[in-house]
Design an enzyme around this catalytic site. Structure first.
Site, PDB file in Angstrom:
ATOM      1  CG  ASP A 197      -2.077   0.934   1.116  1.00 29.97           C
ATOM      2  OD1 ASP A 197      -2.377   1.376  -0.012  1.00 29.97           O
ATOM      3  OD2 ASP A 197      -2.683   1.246   2.154  1.00 29.97           O
ATOM      4  N   GLY A 198       0.371   2.279  -0.650  1.00 33.40           N
ATOM      5  CA  GLY A 198       1.036   3.578  -0.589  1.00 33.40           C
ATOM      6  C   GLY A 198       1.573   4.100  -1.914  1.00 33.40           C
ATOM      7  CG  ASN A 234      -7.414  -2.799  -5.629  1.00 30.75           C
ATOM      8  OD1 ASN A 234      -6.421  -3.508  -5.439  1.00 30.75           O
ATOM      9  ND2 ASN A 234      -7.746  -1.825  -4.770  1.00 30.75           N
ATOM     10  CD1 TRP A 235     -12.253  -6.688  -9.577  1.00 27.27           C
ATOM     11  CD2 TRP A 235     -11.418  -5.870 -11.490  1.00 27.27           C
ATOM     12  NE1 TRP A 235     -11.510  -7.688 -10.182  1.00 27.27           N
ATOM     13  CE2 TRP A 235     -10.997  -7.207 -11.356  1.00 27.27           C
ATOM     14  CE3 TRP A 235     -11.019  -5.139 -12.619  1.00 27.27           C
ATOM     15  CZ2 TRP A 235     -10.185  -7.840 -12.294  1.00 27.27           C
ATOM     16  CZ3 TRP A 235     -10.205  -5.776 -13.561  1.00 27.27           C
ATOM     17  CH2 TRP A 235      -9.803  -7.105 -13.390  1.00 27.27           C
ATOM     18  NE  ARG A 240      -2.736  -1.489   4.719  1.00 28.10           N
ATOM     19  CZ  ARG A 240      -3.992  -1.546   4.328  1.00 28.10           C
ATOM     20  NH1 ARG A 240      -4.757  -2.498   4.788  1.00 28.10           N
ATOM     21  NH2 ARG A 240      -4.470  -0.667   3.487  1.00 28.10           N
ATOM     22  NE  ARG A 288      -7.842   0.317   5.941  1.00 29.02           N
ATOM     23  CZ  ARG A 288      -7.817   1.646   6.114  1.00 29.02           C
ATOM     24  NH1 ARG A 288      -8.052   2.165   7.306  1.00 29.02           N
ATOM     25  NH2 ARG A 288      -7.563   2.451   5.103  1.00 29.02           N
TER      26      ARG A 288
HETATM   27  C1  IPE Z   1      -1.072   0.274  -4.119  1.00 31.26           C
HETATM   28  O1  IPE Z   1      -1.195   1.435  -3.395  1.00 31.26           O
HETATM   29  C2  IPE Z   1      -2.233  -0.675  -4.028  1.00 31.26           C
HETATM   30  C3  IPE Z   1      -2.631  -1.299  -5.312  1.00 31.26           C
HETATM   31  C4  IPE Z   1      -3.895  -1.483  -5.632  1.00 31.26           C
HETATM   32  C5  IPE Z   1      -1.634  -1.761  -6.272  1.00 31.26           C
HETATM   33  P1  IPE Z   1      -2.440   2.433  -3.449  1.00 31.26           P
HETATM   34  O2  IPE Z   1      -2.803   2.709  -4.863  1.00 31.26           O
HETATM   35  O3  IPE Z   1      -3.544   1.917  -2.581  1.00 31.26           O
HETATM   36  O4  IPE Z   1      -1.785   3.734  -2.811  1.00 31.26           O
HETATM   37  P2  IPE Z   1      -2.456   4.803  -1.860  1.00 31.26           P
HETATM   38  O5  IPE Z   1      -3.095   4.075  -0.702  1.00 31.26           O
HETATM   39  O6  IPE Z   1      -3.458   5.552  -2.675  1.00 31.26           O
HETATM   40  O7  IPE Z   1      -1.316   5.656  -1.420  1.00 31.26           O
HETATM   41 MG    MG Z   2      -4.127   2.294  -0.641  1.00 32.34          MG
END
Ligand code: IPE
Ligand code: MG
Length: 242
Positions: A2-3, A50-51, A170, A176
């Site tokens: 994440d991030g 994520n879709w 994470r 979470r």
């Molecule tokens: C990567 O980070 C997660 C994926 C779906 C590949 P994010 O896209 O969630 O990044 P933030 O949380 O917006 O910073």
């Molecule tokens: Mg994210």
């Protein structure tokens, strides 16, 4: 992982740039994990949820996934890395499937490390699918409902084929689990770091492992246990035959 988006934002660039840098971090971490002898690494690359991101971002993520699979193919094979997936991969575009499926097949015999990509994955969805599999077997008279135990259920959970989760990392500061390996992570040690995924490098991986090594795992008991209680025989057989 994440991030990526926040990393890009901090550079004043587009989210896609963050995902590209995130993909670079994946290469680094896969290599480092192989080098330190990790047997199984599961990466949450794309969730079922994520879709719902903007279509352009979904397309960019799929293209990066395809690029990763093409560019890493040789190196994965050379390093004895078996690639597998968990999740509803049938939902992925054919551009991804046409490079993913052959790579999964061509690395199925390798035993250096198992790299699992969670793609269109959700922990609840995985448990739901397993419930359906067991229910169908019971309906067809192949399964005694009262005999359903943890091993039976684990045999129907693809993510459990590499065992239960020891360490769950994470990045990005949130604390979470977000629908990752729900069943397998029941007794996982959790490591949360504020480091954004594109900045998660070898040193960060070693720091996570070092933190894990200091934990005392008790699994509900009083004394420290060196290993989680063994998965009963049927699930082990399933996993080995996978
Ligand atoms: C990567 O980070 C997660 C994926 C779906 C590949 P994010 O896209 O969630 O990044 P933030 O949380 O917006 O910073
Ligand atoms: Mg994210």
């Amino acid at each position: 992982m994440d991030g990526n988006g926040r990393w890009a934002q901090s550079q004043g660039s587009d989210r896609t740039i963050g995902h590209r840098e995130g993909s670079r971090a994946v290469r680094t971490i896969v290599r480092a994990a192989r080098r330190v002898g990790i047997e199984a690494l599961t990466l949450f690359a794309f969730s079922e949820q994520n879709w719902a991101r903007p279509p352009a971002e979904v397309v960019a993520l799929m293209e990066l996934l395809r690029d990763f699979l093409v560019s890493e193919r040789e190196e994965l094979i050379e390093n004895g890395i078996r690639l597998r997936t968990v999740g509803r991969v049938e939902k992925l575009p054919s551009r991804v499937r046409e490079v993913l499926d052959p790579l999964v097949a061509d690395t199925a015999h390798l035993d250096g490390m198992t790299l699992t990509l969670a793609l269109s994955y959700g922990g609840r969805e995985e448990i739901l699918d397993a419930a359906r599999v067991l229910a169908r077997r019971a309906r067809d008279g192949e399964l005694d409902v009262d005999a359903i135990d943890e091993a039976q259920l684990e045999g129907a959970l693809p993510s459990l084929a590499v065992g239960r989760v020891d360490l769950l990392v994470r990045t990005g500061g949130e604390q979470r689990i977000s629908n990752f390996l729900l069943w397998g992570a029941a007794y996982a040690e959790l490591h949360f770091t504020r480091v954004l995924w594109p900045d998660f490098d070898e040193a960060e991986l070693y720091a996570a492992i070092a933190a894990y090594q200091k934990r005392e795992r008790r699994f509900g008991r009083v004394e420290s246990a060196p290993l989680e209680p063994a998965v009963p025989a049927p699930a082990m057989a399933d996993a080995a035959g996978e």
